[in-house]
Scaffold this active site. Sequence first.
Site, PDB file in Angstrom:
ATOM      1  N   ARG A  86       0.837  -1.205   0.000  1.00 44.41           N
ATOM      2  CA  ARG A  86       0.000   0.000   0.000  1.00 44.41           C
ATOM      3  C   ARG A  86       0.875   1.260   0.000  1.00 44.41           C
ATOM      4  NH1 ARG A  86      -3.665   2.641   4.355  1.00 44.41           N
ATOM      5  NH2 ARG A  86      -5.227   3.702   3.060  1.00 44.41           N
ATOM      6  N   HIS A  90       0.597   4.389  -2.505  1.00 43.44           N
ATOM      7  CA  HIS A  90       0.394   5.770  -2.044  1.00 43.44           C
ATOM      8  C   HIS A  90       1.562   6.670  -2.443  1.00 43.44           C
ATOM      9  CE1 HIS A  90      -3.074   5.296   1.059  1.00 43.44           C
ATOM     10  NE2 HIS A  90      -3.262   4.557  -0.007  1.00 43.44           N
ATOM     11  N   ASN A 118      -3.547   8.719   4.606  1.00 45.25           N
ATOM     12  CA  ASN A 118      -2.393   8.117   5.291  1.00 45.25           C
ATOM     13  C   ASN A 118      -2.456   8.200   6.809  1.00 45.25           C
ATOM     14  OD1 ASN A 118      -1.149   7.499   2.828  1.00 45.25           O
ATOM     15  ND2 ASN A 118      -0.211   9.545   2.690  1.00 45.25           N
ATOM     16  N   HIS A 217      -6.531  -5.879  -2.445  1.00 46.99           N
ATOM     17  CA  HIS A 217      -7.388  -5.981  -1.256  1.00 46.99           C
ATOM     18  C   HIS A 217      -7.724  -7.441  -0.956  1.00 46.99           C
ATOM     19  CE1 HIS A 217      -8.817  -1.490  -1.430  1.00 46.99           C
ATOM     20  NE2 HIS A 217      -7.537  -1.622  -1.146  1.00 46.99           N
TER      21      HIS A 217
HETATM   22  C1  HEM Z   1      -9.021   1.547  -6.061  1.00 39.09           C
HETATM   23  C2  HEM Z   1      -8.927   2.435  -5.125  1.00 39.09           C
HETATM   24  C3  HEM Z   1      -8.509   2.136  -3.719  1.00 39.09           C
HETATM   25  C4  HEM Z   1      -9.114   2.597  -2.596  1.00 39.09           C
HETATM   26  C5  HEM Z   1     -10.316   3.504  -2.547  1.00 39.09           C
HETATM   27  C6  HEM Z   1      -8.415   2.042  -1.467  1.00 39.09           C
HETATM   28  C7  HEM Z   1      -8.712   2.313  -0.152  1.00 39.09           C
HETATM   29  C8  HEM Z   1      -8.200   1.629   0.920  1.00 39.09           C
HETATM   30  C9  HEM Z   1      -8.603   1.803   2.293  1.00 39.09           C
HETATM   31  C10 HEM Z   1      -9.646   2.804   2.781  1.00 39.09           C
HETATM   32  C11 HEM Z   1      -7.918   0.926   3.038  1.00 39.09           C
HETATM   33  C12 HEM Z   1      -8.043   0.712   4.541  1.00 39.09           C
HETATM   34  C13 HEM Z   1      -7.102   1.653   5.277  1.00 39.09           C
HETATM   35  C14 HEM Z   1      -7.315   1.629   6.777  1.00 39.09           C
HETATM   36  O1  HEM Z   1      -8.281   1.076   7.253  1.00 39.09           O
HETATM   37  O2  HEM Z   1      -6.471   2.229   7.505  1.00 39.09           O
HETATM   38  C15 HEM Z   1      -7.053   0.203   2.158  1.00 39.09           C
HETATM   39  C16 HEM Z   1      -6.189  -0.791   2.547  1.00 39.09           C
HETATM   40  C17 HEM Z   1      -5.327  -1.424   1.691  1.00 39.09           C
HETATM   41  N1  HEM Z   1      -5.113  -1.112   0.366  1.00 39.09           N
HETATM   42 FE1  HEM Z   1      -6.275   0.012  -0.784  1.00 39.09          FE
HETATM   43  N2  HEM Z   1      -7.401   1.268  -1.917  1.00 39.09           N
HETATM   44  C18 HEM Z   1      -7.401   1.295  -3.294  1.00 39.09           C
HETATM   45  C19 HEM Z   1      -6.501   0.703  -4.129  1.00 39.09           C
HETATM   46  C20 HEM Z   1      -5.408  -0.016  -3.704  1.00 39.09           C
HETATM   47  C21 HEM Z   1      -4.300  -0.420  -4.520  1.00 39.09           C
HETATM   48  C22 HEM Z   1      -4.134  -0.013  -5.987  1.00 39.09           C
HETATM   49  C23 HEM Z   1      -3.470  -1.147  -3.736  1.00 39.09           C
HETATM   50  C24 HEM Z   1      -2.156  -1.778  -4.087  1.00 39.09           C
HETATM   51  C25 HEM Z   1      -1.788  -2.099  -5.295  1.00 39.09           C
HETATM   52  C26 HEM Z   1      -4.065  -1.214  -2.427  1.00 39.09           C
HETATM   53  C27 HEM Z   1      -3.579  -1.933  -1.361  1.00 39.09           C
HETATM   54  C28 HEM Z   1      -4.151  -1.952  -0.107  1.00 39.09           C
HETATM   55  C29 HEM Z   1      -3.775  -2.884   0.924  1.00 39.09           C
HETATM   56  C30 HEM Z   1      -2.817  -4.050   0.768  1.00 39.09           C
HETATM   57  C31 HEM Z   1      -4.480  -2.526   2.073  1.00 39.09           C
HETATM   58  C32 HEM Z   1      -4.367  -3.141   3.480  1.00 39.09           C
HETATM   59  C33 HEM Z   1      -3.240  -2.389   4.187  1.00 39.09           C
HETATM   60  C34 HEM Z   1      -2.957  -2.823   5.622  1.00 39.09           C
HETATM   61  O3  HEM Z   1      -3.512  -3.803   6.102  1.00 39.09           O
HETATM   62  O4  HEM Z   1      -2.152  -2.114   6.260  1.00 39.09           O
HETATM   63  N3  HEM Z   1      -5.212  -0.487  -2.434  1.00 39.09           N
HETATM   64  N4  HEM Z   1      -7.228   0.654   0.862  1.00 39.09           N
END
Ligand code: HEM
Length: 354
Positions: A86, A90, A118, A217
């Site tokens: 992530r 970002h 973030n 995800h």
């Molecule tokens: C398509 C639009 C996307 C949105 C709106 C989005 C939004 C989010 C949100 C809101 C979270 C939870 C953060 C939290 O609860 O603190 C999250 C977690 C995550 N996102 Fe996305 N995301 C997107 C795309 C991506 C992409 C492109 C990747 C990587 C290639 C990604 C990888 C991750 C991962 C692996 C997590 C879990 C992180 C953790 O457990 O620390 N996301 N994302």
Amino acid sequence: MQKSKNLVKHLVLFSMVDKRRMPSSSSRILAAALAIFMACIFLPVSHAQLSSSFYDDSCPGLSEIVLTVVMQAQILDPRMPASLIRLHFHDCFVDGCDGSVLLDDSEDIVSEKSANPNKNSARGFDVIDDIKSAVEAVCPGVVSCADILALAAEASVSLSGGPSWDVQLGRRDGTTANKDGANNNLPSPFDALDTLQSKFAAVGLNDVDLVTLSGAHTFGRAQCKFFSSRLYNFSGTESPDPSLNPSYLMELEENCPNGGDGTTLNDLDPTTPDAFDGNYFFNLVNGQGLLQSDQELYSDSSASTTATIVDSYANNEDSFFDNFAVSMINMGSISPLTGSDGEVRTNCRQVNES
Ligand code: HEM
């Protein structure tokens, strides 16, 4: 990329074979079509300045160092690989993959870490510091923090059971951060599908990249506050999001009571929370996408293009893995600083002193 190369090879072979049988005008048309096809494949995101062999002489063993540190971090915290990929995402969506997300506040820097996507959410900075220290110990001043993020993302996916790919390298680190950019350019879980599509298009990524990269995800966690409106008051209706699977809705309501503090963690993939696999797409087909931005790739009324891609991955994990590698290379190629632009930071948290 391997897939595209095979397709090109296929077309080249086809045109060569056919030349022997076709009138010359037909072969010219075919040659022109081939040229246009190749331009379409290679023009949108240019990887020309980055190369997988960039550190072969200056820092041999780099990938192994990164892999070892990520593996150790994963043992201590199974969620860490998800947090690391992530960070790369970002980084790349804000002024390109230049390590800007890693910069702390200072006299000249307003850190991206305090931007909404973030703050109290992005994590893994200590692990990036550990990788940087291990790399600096053997190749001082050579490997950029932006490249370390790209390598850590690949290691995280492969160590979690996902695909491997040749990480393109040679990025340099930026000397500025862009908090407004982090607030505005990064997609929000509440964005409508067309907003997600335009935020991806703004950095040269298409619908296939959007759906494929959302497949990240398949591991990691999300806090209740990022989706609880779907449980209790979806789009001001005072009812749950109708696209939510009813038993999944009950599970989520239990974990995220109405009016709670919103910080409780939930698995993004309730089936295999720490594995990188294709279950994310299976979940979407079953109404078990956690974030609105996940589920609407499949269920939104304007989702016909993205839903077709989701369906294809739900039935074929190999094709998701192949495309994930390609889309990660595409994302990692967003506006890199190369050559003598930027710098190679010695500490990922601050720009070098001049
Ligand atoms: C398509 C639009 C996307 C949105 C709106 C989005 C939004 C989010 C949100 C809101 C979270 C939870 C953060 C939290 O609860 O603190 C999250 C977690 C995550 N996102 Fe996305 N995301 C997107 C795309 C991506 C992409 C492109 C990747 C990587 C290639 C990604 C990888 C991750 C991962 C692996 C997590 C879990 C992180 C953790 O457990 O620390 N996301 N994302």
